[in-house]
Design a protein around this motif. Structure first.
Motif, short mmCIF file in Angstrom:
data_model
loop_
_atom_site.label_atom_id
_atom_site.label_comp_id
_atom_site.label_asym_id
_atom_site.label_seq_id
_atom_site.Cartn_x
_atom_site.Cartn_y
_atom_site.Cartn_z
N PHE A 166 0.84 -1.20 0.00
CA PHE A 166 0.00 0.00 0.00
C PHE A 166 0.87 1.24 0.00
O PHE A 166 1.86 1.32 0.71
N GLY A 167 0.52 2.20 -0.84
CA GLY A 167 1.24 3.46 -0.89
C GLY A 167 0.28 4.62 -0.66
O GLY A 167 -0.81 4.65 -1.21
N PHE A 168 0.67 5.58 0.15
CA PHE A 168 -0.17 6.72 0.47
C PHE A 168 0.57 8.00 0.14
O PHE A 168 1.71 8.19 0.57
N LEU A 169 -0.04 8.85 -0.67
CA LEU A 169 0.53 10.15 -0.99
C LEU A 169 -0.24 11.21 -0.22
O LEU A 169 -1.42 11.45 -0.48
N ASN A 170 0.41 11.83 0.73
CA ASN A 170 -0.22 12.86 1.56
C ASN A 170 -0.26 14.17 0.79
O ASN A 170 0.78 14.72 0.44
N LEU A 171 -1.46 14.67 0.53
CA LEU A 171 -1.63 15.93 -0.18
C LEU A 171 -2.00 17.08 0.75
O LEU A 171 -2.27 18.17 0.29
N GLY A 172 -2.02 16.82 2.05
CA GLY A 172 -2.29 17.88 3.00
C GLY A 172 -3.60 17.69 3.73
O GLY A 172 -4.21 16.63 3.67
N MET A 173 -4.02 18.75 4.44
CA MET A 173 -5.23 18.69 5.24
C MET A 173 -6.02 19.99 5.09
O MET A 173 -5.44 21.05 4.89
N LEU A 174 -7.33 19.85 5.19
CA LEU A 174 -8.24 21.00 5.20
C LEU A 174 -9.19 20.82 6.37
O LEU A 174 -9.70 19.73 6.60
N VAL A 193 -8.83 32.91 3.30
CA VAL A 193 -8.20 32.32 2.11
C VAL A 193 -8.31 30.80 2.18
O VAL A 193 -8.63 30.14 1.18
N ALA A 194 -8.08 30.23 3.34
CA ALA A 194 -8.21 28.79 3.50
C ALA A 194 -9.66 28.35 3.34
O ALA A 194 -9.93 27.25 2.84
N PHE A 195 -10.60 29.22 3.74
CA PHE A 195 -12.02 28.90 3.57
C PHE A 195 -12.40 28.81 2.10
O PHE A 195 -13.13 27.91 1.69
N VAL A 196 -11.89 29.73 1.29
CA VAL A 196 -12.14 29.69 -0.16
C VAL A 196 -11.53 28.42 -0.76
O VAL A 196 -12.14 27.75 -1.59
N TRP A 213 -10.99 25.62 0.87
CA TRP A 213 -11.79 24.51 1.36
C TRP A 213 -13.07 24.35 0.54
O TRP A 213 -13.43 23.24 0.15
N ARG A 214 -13.74 25.47 0.26
CA ARG A 214 -14.98 25.39 -0.52
C ARG A 214 -14.73 24.94 -1.95
O ARG A 214 -15.50 24.16 -2.52
N SER A 215 -13.65 25.40 -2.55
CA SER A 215 -13.35 24.99 -3.93
C SER A 215 -13.02 23.50 -3.99
O SER A 215 -13.48 22.79 -4.91
N VAL A 216 -12.27 23.00 -3.03
CA VAL A 216 -11.97 21.56 -3.01
C VAL A 216 -13.23 20.77 -2.75
O VAL A 216 -13.46 19.72 -3.36
N TYR A 217 -14.09 21.25 -1.86
CA TYR A 217 -15.35 20.57 -1.57
C TYR A 217 -16.21 20.46 -2.82
O TYR A 217 -16.80 19.41 -3.09
N LEU A 218 -16.28 21.53 -3.60
CA LEU A 218 -17.07 21.48 -4.84
C LEU A 218 -16.46 20.53 -5.86
O LEU A 218 -17.18 19.79 -6.53
N VAL A 219 -15.15 20.56 -5.99
CA VAL A 219 -14.50 19.69 -6.98
C VAL A 219 -14.68 18.22 -6.63
O VAL A 219 -14.80 17.36 -7.50
N LYS A 220 -14.73 17.90 -5.34
CA LYS A 220 -14.88 16.51 -4.90
C LYS A 220 -16.30 15.97 -5.09
O LYS A 220 -16.52 14.77 -4.95
N GLY A 226 -16.98 31.13 8.36
CA GLY A 226 -16.23 31.58 7.19
C GLY A 226 -14.72 31.46 7.34
O GLY A 226 -13.98 32.14 6.64
N GLU A 227 -14.26 30.58 8.22
CA GLU A 227 -12.82 30.40 8.41
C GLU A 227 -12.47 28.92 8.32
O GLU A 227 -13.29 28.05 8.62
#
Length: 125
Positions: free
Chosen positions: A52-60, A86-89, A91-98, A66-67
């Motif tokens: 098993f291989g895991f690539l960590n892309l970070g955390m949100l 900025v992190a909220f924007v 987070w929302r963009s990643v949420y929509l893409v997912k 709004g934060e």
């Protein structure tokens, strides 16, 4: 992984019927043998399950109001870290893409617009 009978004591996952040297062990084969997994591996041309291989892309993390917090990285190398609006924007963009379906993306977007215009409690309109 334990429910499928993998032996996690060794670095390389292997079928539970095999010993350390790849030989079939009849004693454990009768207890843990999964013919479907064995056939699937053989069909793919493998004798053992790949590691098993895991690539960590970070955390949100959404904090509310709004934060959010974000940490973007590739593997073990941090790329950026933000907090607040900025992190909220991000987070929302990643949420929509997912969102898998376009319908779900539209519903989530309109729900966010409604909550900005009218608030979350619409019973007092």
């Amino acid at each position: 992984l334990l429910s499928r009978g993998y032996d996690l004591a060794f670095a390389q996952p292997r079928l539970p019927c095999e010993d350390e040297f790849g030989e079939m062990d009849e004693a454990t084969c009768n207890v843990f043998y999964d013919p479907a997994m064995n056939e699937w591996l053989r069909f793919r041309g493998l004798d053992r399950a790949p590691p098993f291989g895991f690539l960590n892309l970070g955390m949100l993390a959404y904090l509310g109001g709004g934060e959010a917090l974000s940490q973007v990285q590739i593997g073990e190398f941090p790329v950026l870290a933000w907090a607040g609006s900025v992190a909220f924007v991000l987070w929302r963009s990643v949420y929509l893409v997912k969102q898998v379906a376009t319908r779900n993306r539209m519903l989530v977007t309109f729900d966010w617009i409604k909550s900005v215009l009218f608030g979350r409690d619409m019973t007092r309109l």
